[in-house]
Scaffold this motif. Structure first.
Motif, short mmCIF file in Angstrom:
data_model
loop_
_atom_site.label_atom_id
_atom_site.label_comp_id
_atom_site.label_asym_id
_atom_site.label_seq_id
_atom_site.Cartn_x
_atom_site.Cartn_y
_atom_site.Cartn_z
N ILE A 50 37.04 -135.35 0.71
CA ILE A 50 36.53 -136.12 -0.43
C ILE A 50 37.02 -135.51 -1.74
N ARG A 72 34.93 -132.88 5.93
CA ARG A 72 34.60 -134.09 5.16
C ARG A 72 34.54 -133.79 3.67
N TRP A 107 40.95 -135.92 -2.09
CA TRP A 107 41.36 -137.29 -2.43
C TRP A 107 41.17 -137.55 -3.93
N GLN A 133 38.79 -142.72 6.98
CA GLN A 133 39.31 -144.07 6.81
C GLN A 133 39.72 -144.33 5.37
N LYS A 134 38.97 -143.79 4.41
CA LYS A 134 39.34 -143.95 3.01
C LYS A 134 40.67 -143.25 2.71
N ALA A 135 40.98 -142.24 3.51
CA ALA A 135 42.24 -141.52 3.34
C ALA A 135 43.35 -142.09 4.20
N THR A 180 45.48 -134.00 1.40
CA THR A 180 44.96 -135.29 1.88
C THR A 180 45.57 -135.71 3.20
N ASP A 188 34.08 -142.14 7.81
CA ASP A 188 34.19 -142.88 6.56
C ASP A 188 35.21 -142.24 5.62
N ALA A 189 35.11 -140.92 5.46
CA ALA A 189 36.05 -140.22 4.58
C ALA A 189 37.47 -140.31 5.12
#
Length: 962
Positions: A506, A502, A509, A912-914, A846, A909-910
């Motif tokens: 972060i 994680r 990204w 999904q942001k990627a 990423t 969460d991390a």
């Protein structure tokens, strides 16, 4: 603490008060159910404070607590006692508490060792009709959580609790067996007034067995119908959940994916050797056998040694740097050692020790050792593509396939050229020659992501605290301890994986977007025609690396030898012209060259004079006489080519030759004449010749300075890794001082040449390449800018940062100028390519990290299902054993299920942001959801380079990931 100081008398009094009855001063037992109550003379140090007890009540209270420490009141003080002295007797084989009709008394000196010390016990074994169910002596002891020191008439046993306690202490705290056992002895008696029978050898033997049994248990061998004997090579090793494993965590069509995404399914491994993990030539395999050779992280011992006997004369490795010290390091300090260290293979992205990826080295880091260890590890990963990092990959990779082809048939592996790639770890890369090495750079390797290749060095740092204790162990004890440590390290990496991936994602990204923006803005500022050419060239090189290296900066200017040759050719052409009459046998360029050489000769004599002792003065005088004769001849030439300069020099006392210290005489070259007089006393041609030679001299001095910095970097590393004792340190310091002096001379030569060039040519575009040399500029490629580093340490609490994208190298390593010529274009090309490579590596990161998250989830699901299958895989008649097998298997399955849910909670969460975080692996585990606030916030184990550097005994650098 200051507020406590006035109260310490009170604290001290309370400690001393406890040495008596304290608050419990009744002389009759308060626990006796009937009158009259017995005398209260016993107290327990392990129970909560309370009234003293009589012997009967003490025994009744401790029938299930036989390892408590007891004290007896003598009337004036307490003395050490034991529960057996109070009458406690333990009956084994009757878990229901029933009496045994035929108890078999154990030995009178039977000793049980628990975490609070040694305890003498009265043990009775079962010998009645119930003995068949109770089991033999060993089984009766183990069913009472006592591990016997031997299976033949045991009189020493260790509690399971103590073994588990030591096991964790040794893994996490690296506490040696000797120190731990000594602490148990001190807890028993710290006065030296009691004779305690030594049980240390028994303790070592039991710990080795305990470690081995734990590995077998966790490897599911108790659940397999084939039992322990059916264990396969490497089966007890804990595998990396994030690495690609066909049939477990990657799609079935992984090998048919498009070329631009194949890097997602590449196994990255790192190879290295650690020379701190030695083993002295003590004991042997008969006295200390290896338990389960080849079942864990070490290679199978007998086959390995058989292969090694065939390569006794193989030469040692060397690096392409050509530094002899590196070769020497591999062969030193091997006498008296059965193993000079270990070689290992790990997954370099996640730093898991690989199954069968470790082997002993005998005399340095030989090819045969590292080849065999590598092949043994890769036998478990035959199908996937591989990226292999090794600090000498540029040489080791040559002939690897041919060397492997000579191994036995069962050790043959396929290494296709289009599926096997080699790299050099980032912090080792600059120790190699720059020419032709971009193909080994992880910064330029397609699909490498942000892999630094240094993970194996961090594994050496982690294991080094036990190096001294394993050095004196036998073969079995040492191998068992090391495997146990690496198994624990792998498991902790497994547990920490959600937070690790994680945090990496972060960071990746954010860095990707930052470097993409920097790259785009850089690209816009350049000529687009050049961009198209550079892009086409680098893309062609990335497909075919036999093409010219686009990352290599071409030499921006000719050397001094080239300039001399050019000037000589020009003079030869001029002399062939009609009517040319030479002024002297020595040409104008010869005159200037003589002056520059004299300048260097003077500098050498000044250095010798500064260090001259009485014994060396005669030689110094001779050197000065020889220099004086050369100066006289130079003045004769000066009278020919610079006749007007002689009156100017005659007025200067510093130019006189009739002095003792002729090394300080002013020569009077064109650059040494003031601007106001120069055009009057020498021709423009002489000024041009010296200016050209001085510019070339600057380049030569810079190259010499770079070479000296490379040598110093190697020598400093060699000293830290291999130099021990006063004599060797003295010699090493002498070598370092010589190189430091040569570095200073190169810097001085550059500054002197640049001053002359500046005097002759004035300021101009040439200064973009040949800048003013400050002390802070004289640093190696791997060194950070001292100014930036001090600022960063203040901002980041002393932790220096690393990385190609964050590093600012000294200008001396840049070989091109920026005045708009071809040199500038070449420099800009390389900087643009590096900027492109930076954002591409972050972009790959990423993509890799979400895929690794998905693979971890798939691996956990696979292992959960495997443990469920194991629950009933073995048919046994004993219902209690069957129950235990099912319970343990289901518990292990539940652990994987909880870990999967935790992984999803931490990483979703991390991911999904990627743009990831979907699919069957990410689905919720019904009833096992873990809220994020219920989980600890765990960070990577980032360590300062000043704490980690060189602790492994070979080479170690700052981590990018822990």
């Amino acid at each position: 603490m200051q507020t406590w100081l006035p109260e310490r008398d009170q604290y001290l009094d309370e400690l001393v008060r406890w040495e008596g009855h304290g608050s419990f001063f009744a002389d009759r037992c308060a626990h006796c159910p009937q009158a009259p109550a017995g005398r209260a003379v016993f107290r327990c140090l392990d129970c909560s404070p309370g009234p003293l007890s009589c012997a009967g009540c003490l025994v009744g209270k401790h029938s299930q607590l036989p390892y408590h420490r007891i004290q007896r009141w003598t009337g004036q003080s307490f003395e050490t006692s034991a529960l057996c002295d109070a009458g406690l007797s333990i009956q084994l084989g009757h878990a229901d508490g029933s009496a045994c009709s035929n108890p078999i008394a154990g030995r009178k000196d039977f000793c049980a060792i628990d975490i609070n010390g040694r305890h003498n016990l009265h043990i009775n074994f079962c010998g009645c009709d119930h003995a068949a169910d109770a089991g033999n002596l060993v089984q009766q002891l183990m069913r009472f959580d006592l591990y016997p020191a031997t299976h033949v008439e045991p009189n020493t046993a260790f509690t399971f609790r103590m073994l588990e306690h030591y096991h964790i202490q040794s893994l996490q705290g690296k506490i040696s067996m000797f120190d731990y056992y000594q602490s148990l002895e001190r807890l028993t008696d710290n006065t030296g007034t009691r004779k305690l029978q030594d049980r240390y050898k028994a303790f070592m033997r039991v710990v080795a067995q305990w470690r081995h049994l734990k590995m077998l248990k966790r490897g599911g061998r108790a659940h397999d119908p084939s039992g322990v004997a059916g264990t396969l090579p490497g089966q007890l090793a804990i595998g990396c959940p994030a690495c690609p494993r066909p049939g477990i965590n990657i799609p079935d069509n992984w090998d048919t994916i498009s070329d631009d995404l194949k890097y997602l399914y590449v196994l990255s491994v790192a190879i290295d050797a650690c020379f701190r993990l030695k083993r002295r030539a003590v004991s042997d395999e008969h006295k200390d056998p290896i338990l389960g050779s080849g079942w864990g992280y070490f290679v199978e011992d007998s086959g390995y040694r058989e292969i090694l006997t065939q390569y006794a004369e193989q030469k040692e490795m060397s690096t392409c740097s050509g530094l002899a010290a590196i070769d020497h390091a591999n062969t030193k300090y091997h006498k008296g050692y059965a193993a000079t260290g270990v070689g290992a293979v790990i997954c370099s992205r996640h730093e898991f020790m690989l199954a069968n990826g470790v082997g002993d080295t005998q005399v340095g880091e030989r090819y045969i050792n590292m080849d065999y260890i590598f092949v043994s590890a890769m036998l478990h990963h035959l199908v996937v593509n591989k990226l292999i990092t090794y600090d000498i990959a540029c040489q080791w990779s040559k002939g690897l396939v041919e060397r492997i082809s000579k191994f036995p048939a069962h050790m043959q592996i396929n290494l296709p050229e289009d599926a096997t790639f080699f790299g050099i770890p980032k912090l080792h890369y600059h120790s190699h020659k720059s020419t032709g090495h971009s193909i080994f750079s992880l910064n330029y390797r397609l699909g490498a992501g942000r892999l630094d290749g240094e993970g194996i060095e961090r594994r050496w740092w982690w294991i080094q605290p036990i190096a001294n204790s394993t050095k004196v162990m036998g073969p079995g004890g040492r191998q068992g301890m090391l495997e146990d440590q690496w198994g624990y390290a792998n498991w902790r990496k497994f547990v920490m994986m959600p937070w690790t991936l994680r945090d990496r994602l972060i960071l990746a990204w954010a860095e990707y977007h930052e470097h993409k923006e920097l790259f785009d803005s850089f690209t816009v500022s350049l000529i687009q025609m050049n961009i198209a050419q550079w892009k086409a060239a680098v893309e062609a090189w990335e497909k075919d690396q036999s093409l010219p290296d686009p990352y290599e900066v071409k030499i921006s200017g000719p050397t001094q030898a080239h300039i001399r040759k050019e000037i000589s050719e020009e003079e030869s052409k001029a002399s062939a012209a009609t009517g040319y009459i030479p002024l002297h046998d020595v040409s104008p360029s010869g005159f200037i060259t003589t002056g520059i050489d004299l300048e260097e000769h003077q500098r050498r004599i000044r250095r010798e004079a500064a260090k001259a002792t009485a014994s060396k003065l005669p030689a110094l005088v001779e050197r000065r006489h020889a220099l004086r004769r050369r100066l006289v001849r130079f003045r004769e030439l000066q009278a020919v080519y610079m006749p007007a300069a002689l009156p100017v020099l005659a007025e200067d006392p510093a130019a006189r030759l009739d002095v003792e210290q002729v090394e300080n005489v002013r020569l009077g070259l064109p650059s040494d004449i003031a601007d106001s007089h120069r055009s009057k006393v020498c021709s423009t041609r002489l000024q041009e010749i010296e200016a050209r030679l001085r510019e070339a001299q600057c380049r030569d001095a810079l190259q010499d300075l770079r070479n000296k910095l490379h040598s110093l970097a190697h020598l400093y590393k060699y000293k830290k890794l291999n130099v021990r004792h006063q004599g060797a340190n003295t010699r090493a310091h002498a070598d370092l001082n010589k190189q430091e002096e040569r570095k200073r001379r190169a810097a001085e030569r550059y500054r002197r040449a640049r001053r002359a060039k500046l005097s002759l040519s004035g300021r101009g575009p040439w200064e973009n390449e040949l800048r003013e040399l400050l002390d802070d500029d004289i640093r190696h490629l791997s060194d950070d800018d001292p100014g930036l580093l001090s600022k960063k340490r203040k901002r980041d609490h002393g932790r220096p940062g690393l990385g190609e994208g964050r590093k600012k190298i000294s200008w001396i390593w840049k070989g091109a100028d920026t005045d708009g010529n071809a040199g500038e274009t070449d420099s800009l090309r390389v900087e643009w390519l590096k900027s492109r490579a930076r954002w591409m590596r972050w972009h790959e990161e990423t993509k890799l990290l979400p895929e690794e998250m998905r693979r971890c989830l798939a691996t956990l699901l696979y292992e959960e299902q495997e443990w469920i299958k194991r629950a009933t895989a073995r048919a046994v008649d004993d219902p209690r054993l069957r129950e235990g097998l099912v319970a343990y298997a289901l518990d292990q399955a539940a652990i994987r299920r909880r870990m999967r849910s935790t992984f999803r909670t931490v990483c979703l969460d991390a991911a999904q942001k990627a743009g990831a975080g979907s699919g069957a692996e990410w689905e919720l585990v019904a009833g096992q959801e873990v809220p994020l606030h219920a989980l600890p916030e765990v960070a990577d184990d980032m360590m300062d380079i000043t704490q980690m550097y060189e602790l492994d005994g070979e080479d170690l650098e700052m981590p990018q990931w822990a």
